[in-house]
Design an enzyme around this catalytic site. Structure first.
Site, PDB file in Angstrom:
ATOM      1  N   LYS A 111       1.955  -3.460   6.685  1.00 19.99           N
ATOM      2  CA  LYS A 111       2.357  -3.483   5.260  1.00 19.99           C
ATOM      3  C   LYS A 111       3.867  -3.243   5.141  1.00 19.99           C
ATOM      4  CE  LYS A 111      -1.603  -4.402   3.470  1.00 19.99           C
ATOM      5  NZ  LYS A 111      -1.834  -5.722   2.910  1.00 19.99           N
ATOM      6  N   TYR A 120      -2.290  -0.995  10.916  1.00 19.71           N
ATOM      7  CA  TYR A 120      -2.524  -1.576   9.578  1.00 19.71           C
ATOM      8  C   TYR A 120      -1.373  -1.213   8.644  1.00 19.71           C
ATOM      9  CZ  TYR A 120      -3.968  -1.639   4.721  1.00 19.71           C
ATOM     10  OH  TYR A 120      -3.971  -1.830   3.364  1.00 19.71           O
ATOM     11  N   SER A 158       0.835  -1.196   0.000  1.00 22.58           N
ATOM     12  CA  SER A 158       0.000   0.000   0.000  1.00 22.58           C
ATOM     13  C   SER A 158       0.867   1.241   0.000  1.00 22.58           C
ATOM     14  CB  SER A 158      -0.862  -0.021   1.269  1.00 22.58           C
ATOM     15  OG  SER A 158      -1.458   1.236   1.482  1.00 22.58           O
TER      16      SER A 158
HETATM   17  P1  NAD Z   1     -10.876  -7.140   1.070  1.00 23.01           P
HETATM   18  O1  NAD Z   1     -11.094  -7.134   2.545  1.00 23.01           O
HETATM   19  O2  NAD Z   1     -12.043  -6.871   0.193  1.00 23.01           O
HETATM   20  O3  NAD Z   1     -10.223  -8.532   0.631  1.00 23.01           O
HETATM   21  C1  NAD Z   1      -9.425  -9.305   1.482  1.00 23.01           C
HETATM   22  C2  NAD Z   1      -9.947 -10.718   1.430  1.00 23.01           C
HETATM   23  O4  NAD Z   1      -9.127 -11.533   2.271  1.00 23.01           O
HETATM   24  C3  NAD Z   1     -11.392 -10.860   1.945  1.00 23.01           C
HETATM   25  O5  NAD Z   1     -12.148 -11.586   1.009  1.00 23.01           O
HETATM   26  C4  NAD Z   1     -11.249 -11.607   3.274  1.00 23.01           C
HETATM   27  O6  NAD Z   1     -12.370 -12.436   3.526  1.00 23.01           O
HETATM   28  C5  NAD Z   1      -9.963 -12.386   3.044  1.00 23.01           C
HETATM   29  N1  NAD Z   1      -9.223 -12.700   4.254  1.00 23.01           N
HETATM   30  C6  NAD Z   1      -8.919 -11.881   5.294  1.00 23.01           C
HETATM   31  N2  NAD Z   1      -8.200 -12.543   6.221  1.00 23.01           N
HETATM   32  C7  NAD Z   1      -8.032 -13.800   5.748  1.00 23.01           C
HETATM   33  C8  NAD Z   1      -7.365 -14.959   6.251  1.00 23.01           C
HETATM   34  N3  NAD Z   1      -6.742 -14.942   7.437  1.00 23.01           N
HETATM   35  N4  NAD Z   1      -7.394 -16.074   5.498  1.00 23.01           N
HETATM   36  C9  NAD Z   1      -8.050 -16.095   4.319  1.00 23.01           C
HETATM   37  N5  NAD Z   1      -8.693 -15.046   3.803  1.00 23.01           N
HETATM   38  C10 NAD Z   1      -8.674 -13.910   4.511  1.00 23.01           C
HETATM   39  O7  NAD Z   1      -9.697  -6.110   0.767  1.00 23.01           O
HETATM   40  P2  NAD Z   1      -9.190  -5.546  -0.622  1.00 23.01           P
HETATM   41  O8  NAD Z   1      -9.581  -4.120  -0.695  1.00 23.01           O
HETATM   42  O9  NAD Z   1      -9.524  -6.462  -1.733  1.00 23.01           O
HETATM   43  O10 NAD Z   1      -7.619  -5.558  -0.337  1.00 23.01           O
HETATM   44  C11 NAD Z   1      -6.815  -6.655  -0.686  1.00 23.01           C
HETATM   45  C12 NAD Z   1      -5.430  -6.423  -0.153  1.00 23.01           C
HETATM   46  O11 NAD Z   1      -4.939  -5.173  -0.663  1.00 23.01           O
HETATM   47  C13 NAD Z   1      -5.359  -6.330   1.374  1.00 23.01           C
HETATM   48  O12 NAD Z   1      -4.174  -6.953   1.801  1.00 23.01           O
HETATM   49  C14 NAD Z   1      -5.300  -4.829   1.620  1.00 23.01           C
HETATM   50  O13 NAD Z   1      -4.641  -4.528   2.822  1.00 23.01           O
HETATM   51  C15 NAD Z   1      -4.512  -4.361   0.409  1.00 23.01           C
HETATM   52  N6  NAD Z   1      -4.776  -2.954   0.079  1.00 23.01           N
HETATM   53  C16 NAD Z   1      -6.062  -2.547  -0.093  1.00 23.01           C
HETATM   54  C17 NAD Z   1      -6.313  -1.210  -0.351  1.00 23.01           C
HETATM   55  C18 NAD Z   1      -7.726  -0.703  -0.508  1.00 23.01           C
HETATM   56  O14 NAD Z   1      -7.972   0.475  -0.307  1.00 23.01           O
HETATM   57  N7  NAD Z   1      -8.690  -1.553  -0.867  1.00 23.01           N
HETATM   58  C19 NAD Z   1      -5.242  -0.289  -0.466  1.00 23.01           C
HETATM   59  C20 NAD Z   1      -3.945  -0.769  -0.305  1.00 23.01           C
HETATM   60  C21 NAD Z   1      -3.715  -2.112  -0.031  1.00 23.01           C
HETATM   61  C1  UD1 Z   2      -6.635   5.338   3.998  1.00 20.78           C
HETATM   62  C2  UD1 Z   2      -5.802   4.797   5.147  1.00 20.78           C
HETATM   63  C3  UD1 Z   2      -4.585   4.100   4.594  1.00 20.78           C
HETATM   64  C4  UD1 Z   2      -4.978   3.043   3.564  1.00 20.78           C
HETATM   65  C5  UD1 Z   2      -5.764   3.738   2.452  1.00 20.78           C
HETATM   66  C6  UD1 Z   2      -6.204   2.803   1.352  1.00 20.78           C
HETATM   67  C7  UD1 Z   2      -6.168   6.321   7.068  1.00 20.78           C
HETATM   68  C8  UD1 Z   2      -5.531   7.291   7.976  1.00 20.78           C
HETATM   69  N1  UD1 Z   2      -5.396   5.871   6.046  1.00 20.78           N
HETATM   70  O1  UD1 Z   2      -5.912   6.297   3.361  1.00 20.78           O
HETATM   71  O2  UD1 Z   2      -3.868   3.484   5.647  1.00 20.78           O
HETATM   72  O3  UD1 Z   2      -3.826   2.412   3.012  1.00 20.78           O
HETATM   73  O4  UD1 Z   2      -6.927   4.346   3.053  1.00 20.78           O
HETATM   74  O5  UD1 Z   2      -7.225   1.965   1.772  1.00 20.78           O
HETATM   75  O6  UD1 Z   2      -7.305   5.944   7.243  1.00 20.78           O
HETATM   76  N2  UD1 Z   2     -12.072  11.590   3.579  1.00 20.78           N
HETATM   77  C9  UD1 Z   2     -13.036  12.524   3.913  1.00 20.78           C
HETATM   78  N3  UD1 Z   2     -14.198  12.063   4.472  1.00 20.78           N
HETATM   79  C10 UD1 Z   2     -14.437  10.737   4.722  1.00 20.78           C
HETATM   80  C11 UD1 Z   2     -13.449   9.791   4.372  1.00 20.78           C
HETATM   81  C12 UD1 Z   2     -12.269  10.268   3.809  1.00 20.78           C
HETATM   82  O7  UD1 Z   2     -12.859  13.705   3.700  1.00 20.78           O
HETATM   83  O8  UD1 Z   2     -15.510  10.404   5.253  1.00 20.78           O
HETATM   84  C13 UD1 Z   2     -10.834  12.071   2.951  1.00 20.78           C
HETATM   85  C14 UD1 Z   2      -9.566  11.745   3.716  1.00 20.78           C
HETATM   86  O9  UD1 Z   2      -9.316  12.723   4.686  1.00 20.78           O
HETATM   87  C15 UD1 Z   2      -8.543  11.712   2.572  1.00 20.78           C
HETATM   88  C16 UD1 Z   2      -9.349  11.190   1.378  1.00 20.78           C
HETATM   89  O10 UD1 Z   2     -10.727  11.428   1.699  1.00 20.78           O
HETATM   90  O11 UD1 Z   2      -8.112  13.006   2.274  1.00 20.78           O
HETATM   91  C17 UD1 Z   2      -9.165   9.704   1.112  1.00 20.78           C
HETATM   92  O12 UD1 Z   2      -9.426   9.014   2.337  1.00 20.78           O
HETATM   93  P1  UD1 Z   2      -9.442   7.412   2.408  1.00 20.78           P
HETATM   94  O13 UD1 Z   2     -10.345   6.885   1.345  1.00 20.78           O
HETATM   95  O14 UD1 Z   2      -9.739   7.043   3.809  1.00 20.78           O
HETATM   96  O15 UD1 Z   2      -7.969   7.006   1.995  1.00 20.78           O
HETATM   97  P2  UD1 Z   2      -6.541   7.476   2.582  1.00 20.78           P
HETATM   98  O16 UD1 Z   2      -6.679   8.594   3.525  1.00 20.78           O
HETATM   99  O17 UD1 Z   2      -5.642   7.713   1.426  1.00 20.78           O
END
Ligand code: NAD
Ligand code: UD1
Length: 338
Positions: free
Chosen positions: A155, A151, A125
């Site tokens: 990462k 969290y 991330s």
């Molecule tokens: P998500 O929660 O939709 O998907 C994660 C999946 O993993 C889920 O289906 C959950 O049921 C499964 N899971 C969780 N723990 C498990 C375990 N112990 N064993 C087996 N399955 C398990 O999340 P996502 O948005 O698809 O994200 C996927 C990955 O990308 C995550 O590692 C997340 O941290 C990372 N990531 C997501 C974002 C984002 O904003 N969505 C941003 C940066 C990184």
């Molecule tokens: C968040 C997480 C980050 C994670 C990333 C992707 C925090 C502090 N950081 O980051 O660890 O990797 O999501 O999943 O939570 N915002 C509003 N109102 C809201 C929600 C968000 O104004 O109700 C703003 C936030 O202040 C930010 C932007 O929208 O400026 C995006 O927020 P968000 O979607 O939570 O993502 P990140 O802050 O980038």
């Protein structure tokens, strides 16, 4: 190739499963359904026209994982999506986040070694850049300083674990994809982001206002040094991310490598609200509030490495992501399969 997806029923994993299948790869999925729904497999299979073996288990259940790998033949690449991602929950319950996120990674590494799987793609991330102000972030920007929550720390720690594992084992190749802010949904409207709890990231909150489930968006921060005072991020369409995973799965990294996956385009909170309002035709009221603790003002990606190494570049705009998300919200989000 045969590709194992941990967490393959989640938001990013489900889109990637379809993209891998469309590229001619065979997909196997392990997911414990802790943040997803069993019916997602039906939707993935319907959209891809392929059957995908599914193990419903925790990745840390090594007996189940090894048995699944044994039963389904050789795997070439593992993509590790499984993990917990709710930032506020990680602050309230850090042990659970360290346990699940790091524990699943170690269990997967052991299973890969036991089955001779040499290639790993890890869901990292942009949070690893912490409080670094060197935007756009390049993969050489400093990581690990000022990460505001457990969290995000998991990462960074996992990246370090994978770097060490690759240094110790020259046969292991790992690509850590540093996603910026994933948004949008599959254009079919059949799959999208559908977490079990309440979302706290911006687009699902904006969508909730558009659908009438919420009254307004609270904009955290209106006094940042940004063009309109609200926070600036790099929103990347989940379909672009999925395509990035296909290319990363096909890529042979040199040991451990980190690659940004972002659009490279900075957009503010108010830009996103305006874009969603435009595609939905709904009024999206918002109120300006104080900054959210732990937030940075600006974060967006330098995407030169992804293009050079993977030949990948984002193709979809924020407006397209809002359009696809809105279609998903209206069609099937949170509803059972027809
Ligand atoms: P998500 O929660 O939709 O998907 C994660 C999946 O993993 C889920 O289906 C959950 O049921 C499964 N899971 C969780 N723990 C498990 C375990 N112990 N064993 C087996 N399955 C398990 O999340 P996502 O948005 O698809 O994200 C996927 C990955 O990308 C995550 O590692 C997340 O941290 C990372 N990531 C997501 C974002 C984002 O904003 N969505 C941003 C940066 C990184
Ligand atoms: C968040 C997480 C980050 C994670 C990333 C992707 C925090 C502090 N950081 O980051 O660890 O990797 O999501 O999943 O939570 N915002 C509003 N109102 C809201 C929600 C968000 O104004 O109700 C703003 C936030 O202040 C930010 C932007 O929208 O400026 C995006 O927020 P968000 O979607 O939570 O993502 P990140 O802050 O980038």
């Amino acid at each position: 190739m045969r590709v194992l997806l941990t967490g393959g029923l989640g938001y990013i994993g489900s889109h990637t499963a379809i993209a891998l299948s469309a590229a001619g790869h065979h997909v196997l999925i392990v997911d414990d359904l802790s943040n997803s729904h069993r019916e997602v497999i039906d939707r993935i299979e319907a959209l891809s026209g392929c059957t995908m073996p599914l193990l419903v288990a925790d990745v840390r259940d090594e007996v189940a994982l090894l048995g699944f790998l044994h039963d389904h033949g050789e795997v070439d690449v593992a993509i590790h999506f499984a993990g917990l991602k709710a930032v506020a929950e990680s602050v309230a319950n850090p042990e659970r986040y360290y346990d699940v996120n790091i524990g699943t990674t170690l269990a997967l590494l052991r299973a890969m070694e036991a089955h001779g799987i040499a290639d790993l793609v890890f869901s990292s991330s942009a949070t690893v850049y912490g409080s670094s102000k060197s935007v756009p972030h390049t993969e050489a920007s400093s990581v690990g300083t000022g990460i505001a929550n457990p969290y995000g720390k998991t990462k960074h720690m996992i990246e370090e674990i994978l770097r060490d594992a690759c240094a110790a084992n020259p046969d292991l190749r790992t690509t850590a994809l540093r996603y910026f802010n994933p948004v949008g949904a599959h254009p079919s409207g059949m799959i999208g982001e559908n977490p079990r709890g309440f979302p706290n990231n911006l687009m699902p909150i904006v969508a909730g206002v558009a659908t009438g489930e919420r009254d307004e968006v609270t904009v955290f921060g209106h006094d940042y040094s940004t063009p309109d005072g609200s926070g600036v991020r790099d929103y990347i369409h989940v379909q672009d991310l999925a395509r990035g995973h296909v290319l990363a799965a096909e890529y042979k990294s040199k040991g451990f490598e980190a690659i940004n996956l972002g659009s490279g385009v900075p957009s503010s909170v108010l830009d996103l609200i305006r874009a969603y309002q435009e595609v939905s035709g709904r009024n999206i009221p918002y109120s300006l509030a104080s900054r959210r603790p732990g937030d940075v003002a600006v974060s967006y990606a330098d995407v030169v490495k992804a293009e050079r190494v993977l030949g990948w570049k984002a193709e979809h705009t924020l407006l397209e992501a809002c359009r696809d998300d809105w279609a998903w919200q209206q069609a099937t989000a949170r509803k059972p399969l027809p």
